[in-house]
Design a protein around this motif. Sequence first.
Motif, PDB file in Angstrom:
ATOM      1  N   LYS A  61      -0.757  22.706   3.405  1.00  0.00           N
ATOM      2  CA  LYS A  61      -1.797  21.685   3.246  1.00  0.00           C
ATOM      3  C   LYS A  61      -1.722  20.751   4.442  1.00  0.00           C
ATOM      4  O   LYS A  61      -0.637  20.339   4.852  1.00  0.00           O
ATOM      5  N   LEU A  62      -2.881  20.408   4.971  1.00  0.00           N
ATOM      6  CA  LEU A  62      -2.955  19.456   6.074  1.00  0.00           C
ATOM      7  C   LEU A  62      -3.824  18.297   5.627  1.00  0.00           C
ATOM      8  O   LEU A  62      -4.987  18.480   5.260  1.00  0.00           O
ATOM      9  N   TYR A  63      -3.231  17.089   5.648  1.00  0.00           N
ATOM     10  CA  TYR A  63      -3.959  15.871   5.284  1.00  0.00           C
ATOM     11  C   TYR A  63      -4.357  15.198   6.585  1.00  0.00           C
ATOM     12  O   TYR A  63      -3.490  14.795   7.362  1.00  0.00           O
ATOM     13  N   GLY A  64      -5.657  15.067   6.842  1.00  0.00           N
ATOM     14  CA  GLY A  64      -6.058  14.482   8.114  1.00  0.00           C
ATOM     15  C   GLY A  64      -7.500  14.061   8.137  1.00  0.00           C
ATOM     16  O   GLY A  64      -8.177  14.053   7.105  1.00  0.00           O
ATOM     17  N   ALA A  65      -7.940  13.673   9.327  1.00  0.00           N
ATOM     18  CA  ALA A  65      -9.332  13.273   9.526  1.00  0.00           C
ATOM     19  C   ALA A  65      -9.914  14.174  10.609  1.00  0.00           C
ATOM     20  O   ALA A  65      -9.234  14.440  11.602  1.00  0.00           O
ATOM     21  N   PRO A  66     -11.155  14.644  10.425  1.00  0.00           N
ATOM     22  CA  PRO A  66     -11.716  15.632  11.351  1.00  0.00           C
ATOM     23  C   PRO A  66     -11.690  15.229  12.817  1.00  0.00           C
ATOM     24  O   PRO A  66     -11.413  16.042  13.677  1.00  0.00           O
ATOM     25  N   GLY A  67     -11.970  13.961  13.131  1.00  0.00           N
ATOM     26  CA  GLY A  67     -12.046  13.548  14.535  1.00  0.00           C
ATOM     27  C   GLY A  67     -10.714  13.140  15.141  1.00  0.00           C
ATOM     28  O   GLY A  67     -10.613  12.919  16.346  1.00  0.00           O
ATOM     29  N   SER A  68      -9.678  13.050  14.319  1.00  0.00           N
ATOM     30  CA  SER A  68      -8.395  12.525  14.800  1.00  0.00           C
ATOM     31  C   SER A  68      -7.725  13.512  15.755  1.00  0.00           C
ATOM     32  O   SER A  68      -7.579  14.698  15.434  1.00  0.00           O
ATOM     33  N   THR A  69      -7.306  13.001  16.925  1.00  0.00           N
ATOM     34  CA  THR A  69      -6.687  13.891  17.923  1.00  0.00           C
ATOM     35  C   THR A  69      -5.401  14.513  17.383  1.00  0.00           C
ATOM     36  O   THR A  69      -5.135  15.700  17.610  1.00  0.00           O
ATOM     37  N   ALA A  70      -4.621  13.739  16.664  1.00  0.00           N
ATOM     38  CA  ALA A  70      -3.354  14.269  16.144  1.00  0.00           C
ATOM     39  C   ALA A  70      -3.624  15.354  15.093  1.00  0.00           C
ATOM     40  O   ALA A  70      -2.906  16.359  15.030  1.00  0.00           O
ATOM     41  N   THR A  71      -4.646  15.143  14.268  1.00  0.00           N
ATOM     42  CA  THR A  71      -5.006  16.157  13.271  1.00  0.00           C
ATOM     43  C   THR A  71      -5.464  17.428  13.978  1.00  0.00           C
ATOM     44  O   THR A  71      -5.062  18.541  13.610  1.00  0.00           O
ATOM     45  N   LEU A  72      -6.286  17.264  15.033  1.00  0.00           N
ATOM     46  CA  LEU A  72      -6.784  18.417  15.787  1.00  0.00           C
ATOM     47  C   LEU A  72      -5.652  19.198  16.425  1.00  0.00           C
ATOM     48  O   LEU A  72      -5.710  20.422  16.548  1.00  0.00           O
ATOM     49  N   ARG A  73      -4.613  18.494  16.858  1.00  0.00           N
ATOM     50  CA  ARG A  73      -3.452  19.138  17.475  1.00  0.00           C
ATOM     51  C   ARG A  73      -2.856  20.152  16.500  1.00  0.00           C
ATOM     52  O   ARG A  73      -2.527  21.280  16.850  1.00  0.00           O
TER      53      ARG A  73
END
Lengths: 212, 213
Positions: A4-16
Amino acid sequence: MAIKLYGAPGSTATLRVRACLAEKDLDYEFVNVDMGAKEHKKPEFLSRNPFGQVPAFEDGDLKLFESRAITQYIAHAYADKGNDLIIKDVKKMAIQSVWMEVESQKYEPATSKLIWELCLKPMWGMPVDEAVAEENEKKLEDVLDIYESRLSESKYLGGDGFTLADLHHLPNLKYLMGTKVKKVFDARPHVSAWASEILSRPAWVKATATVA
Amino acid sequence: MVVKVYGSIRAACPQRVLACLLEFGVDFELINVDLDSNEHKQPEFLQKQPFGQVPVIEDGDFRLFESRAIMRYYARKYADRNPKLYGTTLDEKALVDQWLEVEAHHFNDMVYTIVLQKLVIPKMGGKPDLALVQNCEKKLEKVFDIYEQQLSKNRYLAGDCFTLADLSHLPGIRYLINEAELGHMVKEKKNVNSWWCDISNRVAWKKVMQLME
């Protein structure tokens, strides 16, 4: 689903992390964290990341935060799946590790400040601090001069193949290519070629398909 | 053949590497780089480390820079000498990496700015940005709050054993307590204080401190 990945679509760290999961061809559940509603600062999310930042990650019982720790875990735990992101030889892995630190300690600070000034502030109607933008553009140029030299000797930053050392750059690179700072990448032929190549990787294209 | 470590014993990043080498029982030779005379910005040094920073290690003809990359290399190379330092399972390693990232991004940035403003800039005859220092100190207090919470659940940051994640903090906390005179941040927190007393009393770190004298 185990991952599971908890994140925000535009967040650079999430995109990483999404880039890494895509390179490894892994299935996962994406759980949206509503940053607009400050969900990342509320107790439930803070129990996943006490620093109140996205992303947070789960793989079965393992809970992690810090995107670069998450990508390293994924690359090792799923070494036999998808594309190789870690060089196995201990000495070559160390060289890869050097350039991962360079991304983290040199590239990230300058580029994240530029993204804040040139991409995020305008989005929220906040005035750009030109002095800060200029200062960080200069810092980025100094870093990219060294990248230019490195990439004239090595096909990728970490070694002969694409690894996390290159992947970690992608989110900030994507944002900056849409700004006037694109010119500093274009001005350096090896950096420019490397940037174009990694930005066109199918896994990256897949990972960013969800981002506007 | 001993590992050559180019750096200054007074600088945080070389101290981090030396502590790590000592934990793994790796023999080294410290070759001083005179930071005061800008030796680290001269062409000869830039050949070794293009960003002009210490430390650099040379292990035979194998060269590395970035202290945390150097630590990870020796931890992998000599895992059998001290397996717990970088975790023995993938999950344990991941937690060590997580807290190493925390140290590098949340902790180190603040300490670096405080040291730069309070020590380096005045030494060069400049005027420190006190508002920036205050801002960093506030942020650092919040980081220590999180450490206090983490250390109430575990003896060390990544779990029950001392790891590279704890080691990586040693030079920065030393600066905070000594030159920066911010020891209260550590001493006022029960768990952080116990943890600091524990890790700073390790044989390897005490040897680094002896080298400083």
